[in-house]
Design a protein around this motif. Structure first.
Motif, mmCIF file in Angstrom:
data_model
loop_
_atom_site.group_PDB
_atom_site.id
_atom_site.type_symbol
_atom_site.label_atom_id
_atom_site.label_comp_id
_atom_site.label_asym_id
_atom_site.label_seq_id
_atom_site.Cartn_x
_atom_site.Cartn_y
_atom_site.Cartn_z
ATOM 1 N N VAL A 68 0.813 -1.056 -0.053
ATOM 2 C CA VAL A 68 0.006 -0.187 -0.001
ATOM 3 C C VAL A 68 0.776 1.181 0.019
ATOM 4 O O VAL A 68 1.717 1.219 0.961
ATOM 5 N N VAL A 69 0.583 2.083 -1.017
ATOM 6 C CA VAL A 69 1.415 3.048 -1.011
ATOM 7 C C VAL A 69 0.817 4.484 -0.849
ATOM 8 O O VAL A 69 -0.626 4.454 -1.068
ATOM 9 N N ASP A 70 1.120 5.617 -0.529
ATOM 10 C CA ASP A 70 0.384 6.812 -0.378
ATOM 11 C C ASP A 70 0.115 7.854 -1.633
ATOM 12 O O ASP A 70 -1.179 8.244 -1.590
ATOM 13 N N ASN A 88 3.701 -8.541 -6.420
ATOM 14 C CA ASN A 88 2.845 -8.122 -5.374
ATOM 15 C C ASN A 88 1.781 -7.305 -5.860
ATOM 16 O O ASN A 88 1.904 -6.485 -6.562
ATOM 17 N N PRO A 89 0.535 -7.447 -5.285
ATOM 18 C CA PRO A 89 -0.601 -6.269 -5.522
ATOM 19 C C PRO A 89 -0.195 -4.863 -4.874
ATOM 20 O O PRO A 89 0.572 -5.011 -3.965
ATOM 21 N N VAL A 90 -0.151 -3.919 -5.727
ATOM 22 C CA VAL A 90 0.024 -2.600 -5.103
ATOM 23 C C VAL A 90 -1.153 -1.618 -5.197
ATOM 24 O O VAL A 90 -1.850 -1.655 -6.460
ATOM 25 N N TYR A 91 -1.497 -1.222 -4.239
ATOM 26 C CA TYR A 91 -2.596 -0.019 -4.125
ATOM 27 C C TYR A 91 -2.236 1.207 -3.546
ATOM 28 O O TYR A 91 -1.380 1.322 -2.728
ATOM 29 N N PHE A 123 3.512 -0.835 3.789
ATOM 30 C CA PHE A 123 2.967 0.129 3.691
ATOM 31 C C PHE A 123 4.300 1.339 3.237
ATOM 32 O O PHE A 123 5.377 1.036 4.049
ATOM 33 N N VAL A 124 4.132 1.871 2.130
ATOM 34 C CA VAL A 124 5.243 2.974 1.657
ATOM 35 C C VAL A 124 4.670 4.224 1.697
ATOM 36 O O VAL A 124 3.431 4.573 0.834
ATOM 37 N N VAL A 125 5.072 5.128 2.611
ATOM 38 C CA VAL A 125 4.553 6.535 2.527
ATOM 39 C C VAL A 125 5.785 7.556 2.203
ATOM 40 O O VAL A 125 6.888 7.545 2.846
#
Length: 208
Positions: A68-70, A88-91, A123-125
């Protein structure tokens, strides 16, 4: 990441200028990727790795854990390498469907929605400090237990406090101990981690 001879030459210059360091080989690979992406050697002294952050992140990537990215810039920056390896799924938080809210930013609401859907995700912010604050709040309330958090947003408001709370948690994380940071730094960290994980686990996947 596919390398050209000019990339190798640039990395050799980085190695020469950084010289001696205290990083493990895996940590140093992340540091040199960030330095290469930003041409900013100060990151050498700013990147913080929690204990076993790289090991936990690599294992999660190999298990095809959802990412999950921001912001879209991070999503675009990591998409090709992810697709060419573990897929990987990326949202993206800004693309999550949420009801209109005034109390939080769109990125914060989006990442909260996705975090509750994928509580053990990566999680990638890279840009939205409000998204990182939301994640740390959810960790504190024990609503989520991420496999890894990569956080590099510019932090002018409450940035240090939020990162200190993240450091105090048991969640594996990679952060920047400074106000500095951006989506490019986050993408470089992810790219380096993906390549390290592929070296460790990719051969098993290609043979299975």
């Amino acid at each position: 990441m596919e390398w050209h001879i000019t990339d190798a030459q640039s990395l050799a210059i980085i190695d020469s200028e950084i010289g001696d360091h205290v990083f493990s080989p895996a940590e140093y690979e992340i540091v040199r990727r960030v330095t290469y992406a930003t041409a900013d050697f100060e990151y050498k002294s700013l990147i913080h790795f929690s204990e076993r952050a790289l090991q936990a992140g690599a294992a999660a990537l190999a298990a095809r854990t959802t990412i999950v990215v921001d912001v879209p810039m991070v999503q675009v920056g990591i998409a090709q390498n992810i697709q060419n390896t573990f897929a990987n799924p990326v949202y993206c938080s800004l693309e999550a469907l949420t009801r209109p809210q005034k109390e939080k930013t769109r990125a914060a609401w989006g990442i909260e929605t996705l975090a509750k859907r994928y509580p053990e995700g990566i999680f990638v912010v890279g840009q939205a400090q409000t998204a990182l604050t939301t994640l740390v709040d959810l960790i504190t309330c024990e609503e989520i237990q991420p496999a890894l958090i990569i956080a590099t947003p510019v932090g002018f408001v409450n940035g240090d406090t939020t990162k200190e709370r993240l450091h105090d948690s048991l969640v594996p994380h990679i952060t920047i101990n400074s106000r500095k940071g951006n989506a490019v730094v986050a993408s470089a960290i992810v790219d380096g981690l993906v390549d390290l994980a592929w070296q460790a686990y990719g051969q098993e996947r290609t043979q299975s």
